[in-house]
Design a protein around this motif. Structure first.
Motif, PDB file in Angstrom:
ATOM      1  N   ILE A 147       0.398  -1.071  -0.122  1.00 45.96           N
ATOM      2  CA  ILE A 147       0.114   0.499   0.028  1.00 45.96           C
ATOM      3  C   ILE A 147       0.709   1.678   0.263  1.00 45.96           C
ATOM      4  O   ILE A 147       2.058   1.158   0.599  1.00 45.96           O
ATOM      5  CB  ILE A 147      -1.162   0.378   0.999  1.00 45.96           C
ATOM      6  CG1 ILE A 147      -0.077   0.164   2.574  1.00 45.96           C
ATOM      7  CG2 ILE A 147      -2.177  -1.197   1.050  1.00 45.96           C
ATOM      8  CD1 ILE A 147      -1.176   0.400   3.451  1.00 45.96           C
ATOM      9  N   ASN A 148      -0.170   1.790  -0.498  1.00 46.68           N
ATOM     10  CA  ASN A 148       0.836   3.419  -0.707  1.00 46.68           C
ATOM     11  C   ASN A 148      -0.230   5.014  -1.096  1.00 46.68           C
ATOM     12  O   ASN A 148      -1.154   4.862  -1.011  1.00 46.68           O
ATOM     13  CB  ASN A 148       2.565   3.714  -2.152  1.00 46.68           C
ATOM     14  CG  ASN A 148       1.656   3.492  -2.832  1.00 46.68           C
ATOM     15  OD1 ASN A 148       0.812   3.623  -3.575  1.00 46.68           O
ATOM     16  ND2 ASN A 148       1.258   2.436  -3.664  1.00 46.68           N
ATOM     17  N   GLY A 149       0.432   5.625  -0.972  1.00 47.27           N
ATOM     18  CA  GLY A 149      -0.357   7.249  -0.192  1.00 47.27           C
ATOM     19  C   GLY A 149       0.104   7.410   0.506  1.00 47.27           C
ATOM     20  O   GLY A 149      -0.336   6.769   1.871  1.00 47.27           O
ATOM     21  N   SER A 150      -1.051   8.965   1.118  1.00 46.52           N
ATOM     22  CA  SER A 150      -0.550   9.372   2.123  1.00 46.52           C
ATOM     23  C   SER A 150      -1.831   9.156   2.760  1.00 46.52           C
ATOM     24  O   SER A 150      -2.161   8.417   4.495  1.00 46.52           O
ATOM     25  CB  SER A 150      -1.043  10.720   2.095  1.00 46.52           C
ATOM     26  OG  SER A 150      -2.294  10.894   0.997  1.00 46.52           O
ATOM     27  N   PHE A 151      -2.992   8.831   2.535  1.00 50.84           N
ATOM     28  CA  PHE A 151      -4.745   7.793   3.747  1.00 50.84           C
ATOM     29  C   PHE A 151      -3.817   6.628   3.360  1.00 50.84           C
ATOM     30  O   PHE A 151      -4.197   5.953   4.604  1.00 50.84           O
ATOM     31  CB  PHE A 151      -5.276   7.841   2.499  1.00 50.84           C
ATOM     32  CG  PHE A 151      -6.680   7.911   3.129  1.00 50.84           C
ATOM     33  CD1 PHE A 151      -7.301   8.908   4.219  1.00 50.84           C
ATOM     34  CD2 PHE A 151      -7.607   6.730   3.282  1.00 50.84           C
ATOM     35  CE1 PHE A 151      -8.407   8.609   5.383  1.00 50.84           C
ATOM     36  CE2 PHE A 151      -8.975   6.728   4.182  1.00 50.84           C
ATOM     37  CZ  PHE A 151      -9.358   7.421   5.037  1.00 50.84           C
ATOM     38  N   ALA A 152      -3.716   6.196   2.661  1.00 50.04           N
ATOM     39  CA  ALA A 152      -4.042   4.376   3.265  1.00 50.04           C
ATOM     40  C   ALA A 152      -2.465   4.145   4.305  1.00 50.04           C
ATOM     41  O   ALA A 152      -2.595   3.284   4.697  1.00 50.04           O
ATOM     42  CB  ALA A 152      -3.623   3.373   1.557  1.00 50.04           C
TER      43      ALA A 152
END
Length: 507
Positions: free
Chosen positions: A410-415
């Motif tokens: 997973i990646n991205g600021s929310f995930a």
């Protein structure tokens, strides 16, 4: 003495901001900068951006990064690699001047065009050829909408290009579109890698009105002299056309085989797998995009990512410091951790912006369901987070009908928020890992550039170099709770379809 230090710069033209990252040749981040720009909503279904504003923002951020971190250290910029969000359309005239704003992926104005083609034999043929689902996000339908509803602009258009193509043309004078972005237009045959005649005919254009599709490793040409002087770069700096944000986020998350999926959640989100075969879905629930020849990124995008939680925070957060959205969101996350999985039976459908995969319904709307007298503010916070992640799970669930997924990256600021990462592990009942890079799109662009330079022998080898630093494992007995809640979530998303349309017609 001249320094032998070298770097690769990646430029991501995102939905709400441009991100510029400098990597040394080993892949370590030297510096990063970000500049934001607005999206305009002239009407409820319209989402547009000013291409000139994006280009000026890009130049400003790139020049600041170079002047503050690269030139003072006498670091040579060997290459610049581009990435961009998918599905934008920008009409330009013969001199290359934009005819109005660019239409972004979030634009839903072409709902009627989609309804007429979706499910027809012609629509099925176009989907099977192009791999792009029938939805207003698709440039195919945006162009058709302009043909039907803005005849003057359509007739004055020389080319329909994407925002990244516009940026590259401003810098080099070339009109190019990489295979990845081209395959997300609904106009490219992903099997022949040529513009699809049936799609062109439907849109009312010919292939000369589109940019030339090229492999992701292609050089864009030399930087114009004026920008060499302004940015302090030389003609030897290689500009690489790069890929789409989705394909590079998958590569940058270290995903290169069918047993692992990647989940990205920033403002929007997606679940993706990568492989050498197109995953054919008779219900047209997900996309198949090209990364390179015979390498396909398959998956589904959602409108309902971190932007939904941001909306909730703006409306219902306690702002201890004026306009401090980041701290407000952190406070809400902390409150949500005090609520058990399932939010005591409170469910949230996060469709504030309509939805793409897997329901592909531009009319979909947000819903709280199951409210009782005992529910408090903390339950509503938890339900919003779980609703966003149930939507992510619904995409992963259909991908598992076509491929075996054993683990998630997973990646991205929310995930990457620990609570969200743990919920994802519990919902999917699979181990979850997080890469060391905050932005996997930039990491993917670095890997692509490094492969082109020969640092890696192949993209396969490049992907395997990604280190996954944090791991989350499913908690015992939690998956069963989420499965029961998801059954209701999934049923509501389908059952409310006619009601969604009725509500939209009231507006």
């Amino acid at each position: 003495m001249t320094s032998n230090k070298k770097c690769i710069i990646t430029i991501e033209i995102g939905t709400n901001a441009v991100r510029v990252v400098a990597f040394d040749l080993s892949g370590k981040t030297i510096a990063s900068m970000k500049g934001s720009y607005p999206t305009f909503h002239a009407q409820p279904d319209f989402s547009e951006q000013d291409p000139e504003q994006i280009f000026i923002t890009l130049l400003y951020v790139l020049k600041n990064l170079l002047n503050e971190h690269i030139h003072p250290e006498k670091i040579q910029v060997t290459s610049i690699c581009f990435s961009a969000s998918m599905h934008s359309v920008l009409p330009i005239n013969k001199s290359g001047t934009p005819l109005g704003n660019a239409i972004t992926w979030a634009d839903n104005r072409a709902r009627k065009e989609v309804a007429l083609l979706k499910g027809s034999s012609d629509g099925n043929q176009i989907y099977m050829a192009t791999g792009t689902p029938m939805h207003p996000m698709s440039p195919l339908f945006k162009i058709a909408w302009l043909k039907n509803n803005d005849k003057e602009r359509f007739s004055n258009t020389s080319k329909f290009i994407q925002l990244k193509t516009y940026i590259i043309h401003q810098l080099t004078g070339e009109y190019l579109i990489d295979y990845s972005l081209a395959s997300a237009t609904g106009l490219l045959n992903i099997h022949t890698i040529k513009w699809e005649e049936a799609a062109l005919s439907y849109a009312g254009i010919n292939k000369s009105m589109l940019a030339d599709p090229v492999p992701v490793f292609t050089s864009c040409g030399k930087l114009k002299k004026a920008y060499q002087n302004s940015l302090g770069l030389t003609a030897a700096t290689q500009l690489i056309v790069g890929s789409s944000d989705g394909c590079l986020a998958t590569l940058g998350a270290g995903v290169w085989d069918g047993n692992k999926a990647t989940i990205t959640i920033e403002d929007s989100g997606a679940v993706r797998v990568i492989g050498k075969k197109v995953l054919n879905d008779t219900q047209q629930r997900f996309f198949n995009y090209l990364l390179t020849e015979n390498c396909y990124v398959s998956g589904g995008p959602t409108n309902s990512g971190g932007i939904i939680f941001e909306w909730f925070a703006k409306q219902f957060g306690d702002f201890k410091y004026a306009y401090d959205l980041e701290h407000t969101m952190k406070d809400l996350i902390a409150i949500a951790t005090k609520v058990e999985a399932g939010a005591d039976g409170l469910l949230f459908l996060p469709y504030l912006l309509g939805e793409r995969a897997p329901i592909w319904d531009a009319n979909a709307r947000g819903v709280y369901f199951g409210i009782n007298i005992k529910h408090e503010r903390k339950h509503f916070i938890r339900a919003v987070i779980e609703g966003i992640l149930f939507e992510i799970y619904s995409i992963g669930k259909i991908l598992e009908e076509h491929s075996t997924i054993k683990s998630l990256s997973i990646n991205g600021s929310f995930a990457s928020i620990p609570l969200c990462a743990q919920i994802i592990a519990d919902m999917f009942n699979k181990p979850v890992s997080i890469s060391q890079h905050n932005y996997s799109v930039g990491a993917g662009a670095y890997l692509l550039s490094a492969t082109e330079m020969g640092i890696f022998k192949s993209l396969d080898e490049a992907a395997r170099s990604i280190e996954l630093t944090e791991e989350y494992f499913p908690k015992k007995n939690i998956n069963g709770i989420y499965r029961k809640h998801f059954e209701i979530f999934e049923m509501l998303s389908t059952k409310l379809k006619p009601d969604f349309e009725n509500v939209v017609n009231l507006q």
